[in-house]
Design an enzyme around this catalytic site. Structure first.
Site, PDB file in Angstrom:
ATOM      1  CB  CYS A  38       0.235   9.137  11.520  1.00  0.00           C
ATOM      2  SG  CYS A  38       0.471   8.384   9.903  1.00  0.00           S
ATOM      3  CB  SER A  40       3.989   9.656   8.675  1.00  0.00           C
ATOM      4  OG  SER A  40       3.433   8.856   7.664  1.00  0.00           O
ATOM      5  CG  HIS A  43       8.073   6.487   8.873  1.00  0.00           C
ATOM      6  ND1 HIS A  43       8.533   5.245   9.188  1.00  0.00           N
ATOM      7  CD2 HIS A  43       6.985   6.272   8.084  1.00  0.00           C
ATOM      8  CE1 HIS A  43       7.747   4.317   8.632  1.00  0.00           C
ATOM      9  NE2 HIS A  43       6.807   4.922   7.963  1.00  0.00           N
ATOM     10  CG  HIS A  59       1.042  13.989   9.499  1.00  0.00           C
ATOM     11  ND1 HIS A  59       1.739  13.248  10.424  1.00  0.00           N
ATOM     12  CD2 HIS A  59       0.382  13.100   8.721  1.00  0.00           C
ATOM     13  CE1 HIS A  59       1.535  11.967  10.200  1.00  0.00           C
ATOM     14  NE2 HIS A  59       0.701  11.844   9.182  1.00  0.00           N
ATOM     15  CB  CYS A 166      -3.109  11.424   7.958  1.00  0.00           C
ATOM     16  SG  CYS A 166      -1.838  10.371   7.195  1.00  0.00           S
TER      17      CYS A 166
HETATM   18  N1  APR Z   1       4.162  -8.095   7.902  1.00  0.00           N
HETATM   19  C1  APR Z   1       2.868  -7.774   8.122  1.00  0.00           C
HETATM   20  N2  APR Z   1       2.489  -6.728   8.917  1.00  0.00           N
HETATM   21  C2  APR Z   1       3.433  -6.021   9.520  1.00  0.00           C
HETATM   22  C3  APR Z   1       4.824  -6.302   9.342  1.00  0.00           C
HETATM   23  C4  APR Z   1       5.170  -7.400   8.502  1.00  0.00           C
HETATM   24  N3  APR Z   1       6.425  -7.733   8.251  1.00  0.00           N
HETATM   25  N4  APR Z   1       5.536  -5.385  10.054  1.00  0.00           N
HETATM   26  C5  APR Z   1       4.634  -4.549  10.644  1.00  0.00           C
HETATM   27  N5  APR Z   1       3.378  -4.937  10.344  1.00  0.00           N
HETATM   28  C6  APR Z   1       2.105  -4.315  10.755  1.00  0.00           C
HETATM   29  C7  APR Z   1       2.041  -3.871  12.208  1.00  0.00           C
HETATM   30  O1  APR Z   1       1.736  -4.955  13.064  1.00  0.00           O
HETATM   31  C8  APR Z   1       0.942  -2.803  12.154  1.00  0.00           C
HETATM   32  O2  APR Z   1      -0.335  -3.358  12.380  1.00  0.00           O
HETATM   33  O3  APR Z   1       1.951  -3.116  10.017  1.00  0.00           O
HETATM   34  C9  APR Z   1       1.026  -2.266  10.728  1.00  0.00           C
HETATM   35  C10 APR Z   1       1.520  -0.817  10.651  1.00  0.00           C
HETATM   36  O4  APR Z   1       0.536  -0.011  11.228  1.00  0.00           O
HETATM   37  P1  APR Z   1       0.800   1.316  12.097  1.00  0.00           P
HETATM   38  O5  APR Z   1       2.019   1.143  12.922  1.00  0.00           O
HETATM   39  O6  APR Z   1      -0.489   1.692  12.748  1.00  0.00           O
HETATM   40  O7  APR Z   1       1.197   2.394  10.963  1.00  0.00           O
HETATM   41  P2  APR Z   1       0.231   3.357  10.071  1.00  0.00           P
HETATM   42  O8  APR Z   1       0.040   4.655  10.785  1.00  0.00           O
HETATM   43  O9  APR Z   1      -0.937   2.573   9.607  1.00  0.00           O
HETATM   44  O10 APR Z   1       1.204   3.656   8.838  1.00  0.00           O
HETATM   45  C11 APR Z   1       1.577   2.615   7.931  1.00  0.00           C
HETATM   46  O11 APR Z   1       1.629   4.032   6.000  1.00  0.00           O
HETATM   47  O12 APR Z   1       1.348   6.321   5.690  1.00  0.00           O
HETATM   48  C12 APR Z   1       2.263   5.281   5.870  1.00  0.00           C
HETATM   49  O13 APR Z   1       4.111   6.384   7.004  1.00  0.00           O
HETATM   50  C13 APR Z   1       3.076   5.440   7.144  1.00  0.00           C
HETATM   51  O14 APR Z   1       4.711   3.857   6.447  1.00  0.00           O
HETATM   52  C14 APR Z   1       3.594   4.053   7.300  1.00  0.00           C
HETATM   53  C15 APR Z   1       2.427   3.196   6.820  1.00  0.00           C
HETATM   54 ZN    ZN Z   2      -0.053  10.082   8.496  1.00  0.00          ZN
END
Ligand code: APR
Ligand code: ZN
Ligand code: ZN
Length: 365
Positions: A38, A40, A43, A59, A166
């Site tokens: 994930c 997170s 992060h 997690h 999650c």
């Molecule tokens: N505009 C649009 N989309 C974006 C941008 C932006 N400026 N920056 C990043 N993205 C997109 C990425 O291309 C990706 O598809 O956001 C998505 C993030 O997805 P993941 O990296 O798979 O992250 P994910 O596990 O889904 O978590 C997203 O939710 O629970 C929280 O901590 C987690 O902050 C995180 C968020």
């Molecule tokens: Zn998560």
């Protein structure tokens, strides 16, 4: 026993031999079968989530109960479990009002990287190793509180069941529990990664009419269509707010979800709403970030800006329900699991997530 340990921030994660203690009273030893990767976790690596190191990451996960500590009644050896990363205490004010997602005790333990009594269950050469949100799923075995081990039906493969721990709970819960999206609504989802795709399928499940997916990668937008998006916007190519207005008769959307965790996109979610609309922040920004919103718009447009933590769910009830929805053909899980990895490939899994190669990567044990 192997675990993926973050020894220091901004460093590659190391797969190391760690020692695991027996479960104490009220705790459960779980043999992990699968763990989801994930954002997170990333992060934490980047120190955007302020947790102590060394720490066993992970997690999201599922496995089989191996042993239980004294006094455990909800699970027994052999049970299949999904791990909840907000094991509620049942005693604090927020548990008393059934807002288990806001449990003070779970939040305090997560910040300490420890179990409820302040001690850890992992050790490396005699030193304490912390545990992400009392779970630490990137390990062959882990010890968790009883409230974290949620028993589930045995006819769902554990690598798919892991996902509800999650990404599915967070994304679908944001729509159903927090926003309470009504049938026929227009919904914008900004960020269509592992969690955002679940916001999209939650919106579809709720009967939303327009589901507008926003991402910076076309590959992610294609996945968004598979999960139910009716419109897509590549934020690198088009002005997001103007395009949302075009797709919504110049009114703006009724609901918007930010699923990245950045101040600019949180403001974008608020700004692409029509008057009276609701924006839900799912993404976790670093604790020192601020969001800039026009002050006059607050009274004059009467929008709601809120957030959701773990989909505002009750894991004991909701995680099994999500698996029932999967079995009923109403939720997609197979399509989320794009690729599986060995524990030693965890850094590759993070890179694939950043490169947009996967909906969700799953570590299989
Ligand atoms: N505009 C649009 N989309 C974006 C941008 C932006 N400026 N920056 C990043 N993205 C997109 C990425 O291309 C990706 O598809 O956001 C998505 C993030 O997805 P993941 O990296 O798979 O992250 P994910 O596990 O889904 O978590 C997203 O939710 O629970 C929280 O901590 C987690 O902050 C995180 C968020
Ligand atoms: Zn998560
Ligand atoms: Zn509590």
């Amino acid at each position: 026993m192997k675990a993926a340990v973050l020894l220091d921030y901004e460093q590659p994660v190391q797969t190391l031999d760690v020692e695991l203690m027996d479960p104490k009273p009220g705790e459960v030893l779980v043999k992990m079968a699968a763990a989801g990767v994930c954002h997170s976790d990333l992060h934490v690596i980047k120190a955007d989530l302020p947790l102590p190191v060394p720490l066993v990451l992970g997690h999201e996960g599922a496995g089989i109960v191996e042993a239980v500590g004294d006094g455990v009644t909800r699970v027994k050896p052999g049970d299949h479990v999904v791990l909840s990363w907000v094991p509620e205490c049942g005693e604090c004010y927020f548990c008393q009002i059934s807002r288990y997602d806001m449990c003070d005790s779970a939040a305090a333990s997560a910040l300490m990287g420890a179990q409820r009594d302040g001690t850890t269950r992992f050790q490396l050469a005699g030193e304490e190793v912390y545990q992400f949100s009392m779970t630490g799923t990137f390990a062959e075995y882990t010890v968790v509180p009883e409230a974290s081990a949620i028993p589930i039906r045995k006819d769902v493969p554990l690598e798919l069941a892991a996902l509800v721990g999650c990404s599915v709970m967070t994304g679908v819960g944001a729509v159903i529990n927090t926003a309470k999206v009504r049938p026929g609504s227009s919904v914008v989802v900004i960020g269509t990664g592992g969690v955002g795709l679940n916001v999209i399928q939650g919106a579809k499940l709720s009967g939303a009419e327009k589901i507008i997916a926003v991402d910076t990668m076309d590959r992610k937008l294609e996945m968004a269509r598979t999960f139910g998006a009716t419109h897509t916007i590549n934020a690198r190519e088009k002005d997001v707010i103007m395009t949302v207005l075009d797709y919504t008769d110049q009114l703006g959307a009724e609901y918007a979800f930010e699923v990245i965790g950045r101040p600019e996109t949180i403001a974008q979610a608020y700004n692409c709403l029509r008057k009276t609309g609701t924006a839900v922040v799912v993404g976790i920004a670093s604790p020192n970030e601020e969001v800039c919103i026009n002050a006059f718009s607050i009274p004059s447009q009467a929008k709601t800006l809120t957030g959701t933590w773990y989909g505002q769910g009750n894991p004991r009830i909701d995680l099994p329900k999500l698996l029932d929805l999967y079995k009923a053909g109403k939720l997609k899980l197979d399509e989320l699991m794009t690729r599986t990895y060995d524990l030693s490939q965890v850094n590759e899994a993070f890179q694939d997530m950043l490169d947009g190669q996967v909906a969700r990567g799953i570590i299989k044990f």
